[in-house]
Design an enzyme around this catalytic site. Structure first.
Site, mmCIF file in Angstrom:
data_model
loop_
_atom_site.group_PDB
_atom_site.id
_atom_site.type_symbol
_atom_site.label_atom_id
_atom_site.label_comp_id
_atom_site.label_asym_id
_atom_site.label_seq_id
_atom_site.Cartn_x
_atom_site.Cartn_y
_atom_site.Cartn_z
ATOM 1 N N SER A 148 3.895 -9.840 0.299
ATOM 2 C CA SER A 148 5.007 -9.539 0.839
ATOM 3 C C SER A 148 5.110 -10.477 2.210
ATOM 4 O O SER A 148 6.032 -10.783 2.793
ATOM 5 C CB SER A 148 5.470 -8.229 1.442
ATOM 6 N N LYS A 186 3.850 -5.350 8.409
ATOM 7 C CA LYS A 186 5.334 -6.060 8.304
ATOM 8 C C LYS A 186 5.395 -6.676 9.836
ATOM 9 O O LYS A 186 4.953 -6.096 10.861
ATOM 10 C CB LYS A 186 6.446 -4.978 8.121
#
Length: 227
Positions: A148, A186
């Site tokens: 991701s 993230k």
């Protein structure tokens, strides 16, 4: 001022050096201080080094220089002593190892994708350049699992170096603890009383959570990739 555990470890190292001429191993330190894992010893060693009480030496296994002792432990005539381990010199033609190389605990895997359960156990240690350890404070390493964050240059299988901290600026790539039990890597964005955890891959949606559901555990400061 040293904590009780830091003082106990420094005293244990000093006594073992005086008795045996070599410093104790991480396992011996862990047992002496009754700690469950060597990661705790690593953090105590780092703290003692940052405060100027000891110095770890490059190119030598289990080599610690005691630079100074707290007043309560000082003895007349004390002088710093370099303790050499048994690591052999590198062969001719080998690339020298930087004196700034440090060992960090590898805490396991961190999800760069769907969050996985929080990581707390050390799997092993990795060597990283000292220049990668930005600022003061504790550092640790994590292996990336997932894709991701590929558009931020972070691939599956990379090892990321994290500086422990509980705050982050917008745009920082962080280790976030989600709802107390899931850890993920993230990009951090604050939106009022909400926190957005952004992926760097259009295949993954941004997660937006109440600020009390997200706890920053560290900031990305470096990356190691094996080819």
């Amino acid at each position: 001022m040293l904590t009780r555990k830091q003082l106990e470890l420094l005293d244990f190292i000093q006594k073992r050096v005086a008795r045996d001429g070599v410093p104790p191993s991480f396992d011996e330190m862990k047992d002496a201080l009754d700690l469950r894992s060597k990661s705790g010893i690593h953090r105590l060693i780092t703290a003692l080094e940052e405060r100027g009480f000891i110095r770890r030496l490059a190119h030598r296994a289990r080599a610690i220089e005691i630079v100074k002792l707290p007043e309560a432990m000082e003895k007349p005539g004390f002088k710093p002593k370099v303790v050499e381990g048994d690591r052999k010199a590198p062969p001719k033609g080998a690339m020298p190892v930087s004196a700034e190389v440090m060992e960090l605990p590898l805490m396991g895997r961190i999800a760069a994708g769907v969050p996985i359960e929080a990581i707390s156990e050390v799997s092993h240690h990795v060597a990283v350049p000292g220049s990668m350890l930005s600022g003061r404070g504790q550092h640790y390493a994590l292996e990336v699992k997932g894709d991701s964050m590929i558009e931020a240059g972070i691939n599956d299988g990379d090892v990321v170096v994290i500086r422990e901290q509980s705050t982050a600026d917008n745009g920082d790539i962080v280790v976030a603890l989600v709802e107390g039990h899931e850890a993920t890597l993230k990009r951090f964005r604050r939106r009022g009383h909400m926190i957005a955890l952004e992926a760097a891959n259009p295949a993954y949606e941004t997660r937006v959570l109440p600020e009390d559901h997200v706890k920053v555990q560290g900031k990305l400061v470096g990356l190691i990739r094996s080819y």
